[in-house]
Design an enzyme around this catalytic site. Sequence first.
Site, PDB file in Angstrom:
ATOM      1  N   THR A  51     -23.009  -9.649  -4.705  1.00 43.55           N
ATOM      2  CA  THR A  51     -24.002  -8.878  -3.389  1.00 43.55           C
ATOM      3  C   THR A  51     -23.595  -7.825  -2.914  1.00 43.55           C
ATOM      4  OG1 THR A  51     -23.361 -10.338  -1.559  1.00 43.55           O
ATOM      5  CG2 THR A  51     -25.158 -11.115  -2.969  1.00 43.55           C
TER       6      THR A  51
ATOM      7  N   MET B 132     -11.449 -12.541  -5.723  1.00 40.56           N
ATOM      8  CA  MET B 132     -10.898 -13.782  -5.037  1.00 40.56           C
ATOM      9  C   MET B 132      -9.344 -14.000  -5.540  1.00 40.56           C
ATOM     10  SD  MET B 132     -12.935 -14.702  -2.917  1.00 40.56           S
ATOM     11  CE  MET B 132     -14.872 -14.768  -2.642  1.00 40.56           C
TER      12      MET B 132
ATOM     13  N   ILE C 182      -5.424 -12.916  -4.689  1.00 40.13           N
ATOM     14  CA  ILE C 182      -4.129 -12.196  -3.920  1.00 40.13           C
ATOM     15  C   ILE C 182      -3.582 -11.491  -4.783  1.00 40.13           C
ATOM     16  CG2 ILE C 182      -2.194 -12.436  -2.185  1.00 40.13           C
ATOM     17  CD1 ILE C 182      -4.017 -14.557  -0.946  1.00 40.13           C
TER      18      ILE C 182
ATOM     19  N   ASN D  29     -11.000  -3.422   0.819  1.00 45.65           N
ATOM     20  CA  ASN D  29     -11.326  -5.048   0.815  1.00 45.65           C
ATOM     21  C   ASN D  29     -12.292  -5.183   1.904  1.00 45.65           C
ATOM     22  OD1 ASN D  29     -11.378  -7.760  -0.119  1.00 45.65           O
ATOM     23  ND2 ASN D  29     -10.281  -8.467   1.662  1.00 45.65           N
TER      24      ASN D  29
ATOM     25  N   HIS E 246     -14.076  -8.349   4.115  1.00 44.39           N
ATOM     26  CA  HIS E 246     -13.571  -9.868   4.461  1.00 44.39           C
ATOM     27  C   HIS E 246     -14.676 -10.280   5.473  1.00 44.39           C
ATOM     28  CE1 HIS E 246     -11.150 -13.629   5.193  1.00 44.39           C
ATOM     29  NE2 HIS E 246     -11.338 -13.116   6.449  1.00 44.39           N
TER      30      HIS E 246
END
Length: 203
Positions: A17, A95, A97, A112, A114
């Site tokens: 989204t 998803m 790291i 990013n 968050h």
Amino acid sequence: MTVKKARIAVLVSGGGTNLQAIIDAEKSGIIKSGEVAVVISSNPGAYALERAKAAGIPSEVVSKKEASSRAEFEEKLSDTIDRYGTDLIVLAGFMCILSPEFTKKYERKIINVHPSLIPSFCGEGFYGLKVHEAALKKGVKVTGATVHFVNEIPDGGEIIMQKAVSVEDGDTPEILQKRVMREAEWIILPAAVEYVSSMVISK
Ligand code: GAR
């Protein structure tokens, strides 16, 4: 005269989204200094790939599961990013790291989104619905979203934009996630993409 636009690689793993918000913002002119050159998914089943296809944007899968090590995964990821002449990398529900070697290679070129107000509910283990579960468990009355530069510390890079969102009585993690997306993520992510793209092309 054609003005140079930043070439953006959007990295995804799921529903996409936030990718959609970027695609829509490019169409509506909110993002004018950058263009999505490629969508890269760590997961071959991600619905985000359908969104890329519907928008006519090239997509690539670099499967995390199929890679034998993080180093191999990141090498493939980096090759794909470089092959598209990428100026800016946007993690939009990605998803995975990234290692310090990877973030160093693309210093101040990765951003990013968050789903909390960093430094609350962030770092390793805080992703997706888990973030909202933790916020509800703590009983915070205000949460939100953050867009930040990505460095070697998970969710620890310089903050670019934040937006607060109210927690309401009766919220479930799913309801809160949706409100944070609608009222914060889908607004600040495109705004931050435009801001950083304009910085990238003015260099
Ligand atoms: C979003 O809420 C994003 O902020 C979060 O995952 C969701 C992905 O949704 N990202 C993280 O938690 C990263 N630490 P989307 O695939 O529909 O954009």
